[in-house]
Motif scaffolding. Structure first.
Motif, PDB file in Angstrom:
ATOM      1  N   PRO A 110     -50.995 -86.753 -36.596  1.00 59.46           N
ATOM      2  CA  PRO A 110     -50.200 -87.627 -37.453  1.00 59.46           C
ATOM      3  C   PRO A 110     -51.036 -88.278 -38.543  1.00 59.46           C
ATOM      4  O   PRO A 110     -52.275 -88.239 -38.516  1.00 59.46           O
ATOM      5  N   ASP A 111     -50.368 -88.893 -39.494  1.00 60.41           N
ATOM      6  CA  ASP A 111     -51.034 -89.691 -40.515  1.00 60.41           C
ATOM      7  C   ASP A 111     -51.509 -91.002 -39.893  1.00 60.41           C
ATOM      8  O   ASP A 111     -51.148 -91.351 -38.763  1.00 60.41           O
ATOM      9  N   THR A 112     -52.297 -91.762 -40.651  1.00 57.23           N
ATOM     10  CA  THR A 112     -52.927 -92.971 -40.127  1.00 57.23           C
ATOM     11  C   THR A 112     -52.195 -94.254 -40.508  1.00 57.23           C
ATOM     12  O   THR A 112     -52.625 -95.340 -40.120  1.00 57.23           O
ATOM     13  N   SER A 113     -51.121 -94.142 -41.262  1.00 55.45           N
ATOM     14  CA  SER A 113     -50.331 -95.324 -41.642  1.00 55.45           C
ATOM     15  C   SER A 113     -49.022 -94.857 -42.238  1.00 55.45           C
ATOM     16  O   SER A 113     -48.877 -93.685 -42.604  1.00 55.45           O
ATOM     17  N   PRO A 114     -48.061 -95.760 -42.371  1.00 57.79           N
ATOM     18  CA  PRO A 114     -46.896 -95.440 -43.189  1.00 57.79           C
ATOM     19  C   PRO A 114     -47.316 -95.219 -44.639  1.00 57.79           C
ATOM     20  O   PRO A 114     -48.391 -95.692 -45.056  1.00 57.79           O
ATOM     21  N   ARG A 115     -46.507 -94.509 -45.391  1.00 52.75           N
ATOM     22  CA  ARG A 115     -46.835 -94.191 -46.787  1.00 52.75           C
ATOM     23  C   ARG A 115     -45.588 -94.317 -47.653  1.00 52.75           C
ATOM     24  O   ARG A 115     -44.469 -94.293 -47.159  1.00 52.75           O
ATOM     25  N   LEU A 125     -40.922 -96.186 -38.801  1.00 53.99           N
ATOM     26  CA  LEU A 125     -41.785 -96.655 -39.898  1.00 53.99           C
ATOM     27  C   LEU A 125     -41.001 -96.937 -41.173  1.00 53.99           C
ATOM     28  O   LEU A 125     -41.557 -97.477 -42.132  1.00 53.99           O
ATOM     29  N   ASN A 126     -39.745 -96.519 -41.195  1.00 53.25           N
ATOM     30  CA  ASN A 126     -38.876 -96.788 -42.345  1.00 53.25           C
ATOM     31  C   ASN A 126     -39.434 -96.172 -43.625  1.00 53.25           C
ATOM     32  O   ASN A 126     -39.470 -96.800 -44.686  1.00 53.25           O
ATOM     33  N   GLU A 185     -46.153-109.360 -38.654  1.00 52.72           N
ATOM     34  CA  GLU A 185     -46.265-110.262 -39.797  1.00 52.72           C
ATOM     35  C   GLU A 185     -45.663-109.629 -41.053  1.00 52.72           C
ATOM     36  O   GLU A 185     -45.889-108.444 -41.327  1.00 52.72           O
ATOM     37  N   PRO A 186     -44.916-110.419 -41.845  1.00 51.59           N
ATOM     38  CA  PRO A 186     -44.445-109.908 -43.138  1.00 51.59           C
ATOM     39  C   PRO A 186     -45.626-109.799 -44.092  1.00 51.59           C
ATOM     40  O   PRO A 186     -46.585-110.578 -43.971  1.00 51.59           O
ATOM     41  N   PRO A 187     -45.570-108.852 -45.042  1.00 47.54           N
ATOM     42  CA  PRO A 187     -44.520-107.846 -45.259  1.00 47.54           C
ATOM     43  C   PRO A 187     -44.725-106.570 -44.445  1.00 47.54           C
ATOM     44  O   PRO A 187     -44.013-105.595 -44.641  1.00 47.54           O
ATOM     45  N   PHE A 188     -45.696-106.570 -43.544  1.00 51.88           N
ATOM     46  CA  PHE A 188     -46.103-105.326 -42.880  1.00 51.88           C
ATOM     47  C   PHE A 188     -45.167-104.911 -41.753  1.00 51.88           C
ATOM     48  O   PHE A 188     -45.066-103.729 -41.422  1.00 51.88           O
ATOM     49  N   ALA A 189     -44.464-105.881 -41.150  1.00 54.55           N
ATOM     50  CA  ALA A 189     -43.621-105.564 -39.998  1.00 54.55           C
ATOM     51  C   ALA A 189     -42.522-104.559 -40.330  1.00 54.55           C
ATOM     52  O   ALA A 189     -42.074-103.809 -39.455  1.00 54.55           O
ATOM     53  N   GLU A 190     -42.084-104.496 -41.576  1.00 56.68           N
ATOM     54  CA  GLU A 190     -40.996-103.596 -41.952  1.00 56.68           C
ATOM     55  C   GLU A 190     -41.386-102.129 -41.799  1.00 56.68           C
ATOM     56  O   GLU A 190     -40.530-101.272 -41.547  1.00 56.68           O
ATOM     57  N   HIS A 191     -42.672-101.807 -41.959  1.00 62.29           N
ATOM     58  CA  HIS A 191     -43.114-100.413 -41.930  1.00 62.29           C
ATOM     59  C   HIS A 191     -44.202-100.122 -40.892  1.00 62.29           C
ATOM     60  O   HIS A 191     -44.242 -99.016 -40.341  1.00 62.29           O
ATOM     61  N   TYR A 192     -45.097-101.046 -40.654  1.00 61.94           N
ATOM     62  CA  TYR A 192     -46.292-100.763 -39.861  1.00 61.94           C
ATOM     63  C   TYR A 192     -46.009-100.900 -38.370  1.00 61.94           C
ATOM     64  O   TYR A 192     -46.434-101.849 -37.715  1.00 61.94           O
ATOM     65  N   GLN A 193     -45.298 -99.919 -37.824  1.00 61.62           N
ATOM     66  CA  GLN A 193     -44.988 -99.846 -36.397  1.00 61.62           C
ATOM     67  C   GLN A 193     -45.614 -98.562 -35.828  1.00 61.62           C
ATOM     68  O   GLN A 193     -44.956 -97.740 -35.202  1.00 61.62           O
ATOM     69  N   MET A 194     -46.910 -98.433 -36.049  1.00 62.48           N
ATOM     70  CA  MET A 194     -47.593 -97.185 -35.713  1.00 62.48           C
ATOM     71  C   MET A 194     -47.682 -96.941 -34.211  1.00 62.48           C
ATOM     72  O   MET A 194     -47.679 -95.790 -33.763  1.00 62.48           O
ATOM     73  N   TYR A 195     -47.762 -97.999 -33.412  1.00 67.01           N
ATOM     74  CA  TYR A 195     -47.819 -97.796 -31.963  1.00 67.01           C
ATOM     75  C   TYR A 195     -46.559 -97.062 -31.490  1.00 67.01           C
ATOM     76  O   TYR A 195     -46.635 -96.040 -30.788  1.00 67.01           O
ATOM     77  N   ASP A 196     -45.407 -97.569 -31.880  1.00 70.28           N
ATOM     78  CA  ASP A 196     -44.153 -96.937 -31.450  1.00 70.28           C
ATOM     79  C   ASP A 196     -43.980 -95.544 -32.044  1.00 70.28           C
ATOM     80  O   ASP A 196     -43.408 -94.649 -31.399  1.00 70.28           O
ATOM     81  N   TYR A 197     -44.476 -95.339 -33.251  1.00 69.24           N
ATOM     82  CA  TYR A 197     -44.384 -94.024 -33.880  1.00 69.24           C
ATOM     83  C   TYR A 197     -45.169 -92.991 -33.082  1.00 69.24           C
ATOM     84  O   TYR A 197     -44.658 -91.894 -32.782  1.00 69.24           O
ATOM     85  N   ILE A 198     -46.409 -93.338 -32.705  1.00 66.23           N
ATOM     86  CA  ILE A 198     -47.261 -92.390 -31.991  1.00 66.23           C
ATOM     87  C   ILE A 198     -46.806 -92.213 -30.553  1.00 66.23           C
ATOM     88  O   ILE A 198     -46.751 -91.101 -30.028  1.00 66.23           O
ATOM     89  N   ALA A 199     -46.480 -93.304 -29.879  1.00 60.30           N
ATOM     90  CA  ALA A 199     -46.193 -93.247 -28.451  1.00 60.30           C
ATOM     91  C   ALA A 199     -44.794 -92.747 -28.137  1.00 60.30           C
ATOM     92  O   ALA A 199     -44.565 -92.199 -27.054  1.00 60.30           O
TER      93      ALA A 199
END
Length: 288
Positions: free
Chosen positions: A86-91, A31-32, A117-131
């Motif tokens: 876990p949390d529900t999004s990057p912060r 999630l960076n 999609e930019p700018p969200f791709a840099e942080h919003y990788q919640m699937y990989d974070y959870i799985a």
């Protein structure tokens, strides 16, 4: 205070039903950003690794909603089941939010997808974070085993269904309360999937539980509870789409509708024991 090699920083700890309710922070490479999550370790974790239920919360929630409102720790302590919240999004600073500050996109609304999609791709990788990232971290540093189940509420119910259906080798069972069952066809889902994944609706289908269940069936047992007094039912939640998908795929998912119950944690608290015992049965715990 760190648990080992400074990967996890303990934020707080409380004794609860003989176990430990703990909040941690850590840096997520996926999630960076810096993330927080909560864990309930049952008393049995003192003697060795225990199975884990991963709980995914809904829109506007953090890692603390379930731990403080659902009343799950008593039964989890009896069963010897860890709860991972876990949390529900990057912060954090630099993590993009909804342009208008709306509650249903951006911070608190990661929808458990890998954004492209930019700018969200840099942080919003919640699937990989959870799985992947979070389980690997916990199993390396805490007395938590790789026997996993997954559950969640609303947006988190969507996440639990999608992640469980797409990665059945990682879990033993799936459950959900009031899940967003067909996000490609509801306002919440259309907004989120467009923002995170772009306009090509073909890319959305990998994050739609009804589409996945209809196309592939399920190798895992599924339990879903939906309240009929829920103000988001049926427009946002579309439970019937999941029912139809299960029927078309010949999947014996248990999808229960409850008169009088709404979308709140009072509903979750009313049935969480049944969900924990459902998962315990499939995790082969002795009290399941």
């Amino acid at each position: 205070m760190t648990t080992s090699a400074s990967a996890l920083t303990k934020v707080s700890e409380q004794l609860c039903f003989g176990g430990k309710q703990i909040r941690f922070s850590h840096h997520s490479a996926v999630l960076n950003c810096q993330m927080q999550f909560s864990v309930f370790l049952p008393p049995q974790a003192e003697a060795g690794k225990v199975p884990a239920l991963y709980w995914l919360s809904g829109l506007t929630c953090t890692d603390e909603n379930f731990s403080s409102k659902a009343g799950a720790q008593r039964v989890a302590a009896e069963l010897g089941l860890a709860l991972i919240m876990p949390d529900t999004s990057p912060r954090g600073e630099g993590v993009p939010d909804d342009a208008n500050g709306a509650y249903d996109f951006g911070l608190g609304a990661g929808f458990y997808v890998n954004a492209t999609e930019p700018p969200f791709a840099e942080h919003y990788q919640m699937y990989d974070y959870i799985a992947a990232e979070l389980p690997a971290l916990l199993e390396a540093e805490l007395p938590v085993s790789d026997k996993r189940a997954i559950s969640g509420h609303s947006m988190g119910g969507h996440g639990a269904l999608v992640i469980g259906l797409r990665s059945p080798e990682r879990y033993r069972s799936i459950s959900a309360f009031s899940p967003i069952c067909n996000p490609i066809n509801c306002a919440w889902g259309i907004k989120a999937l467009t923002g995170y994944l772009g306009e090509d609706k073909a890319h959305w289908q990998q994050y739609d539980a009804s589409v996945l269940l209809s196309a592939k069936g399920s190798a895992l047992p599924i339990l879903v509870d939906q309240g009929l007094a829920d103000n988001f039912y049926p427009a946002q939640l579309q439970t019937e789409a999941l029912v139809n998908a299960a029927n078309s795929a010949g999947v014996a998912a248990e999808i229960r509708l409850h008169e009088g119950y709404d979308h709140s944690y009072y509903f979750i608290a009313s049935f969480i024991e049944q969900h924990l015992r459902f998962h315990a049965q499939h995790l082969a715990l002795t009290h399941g």
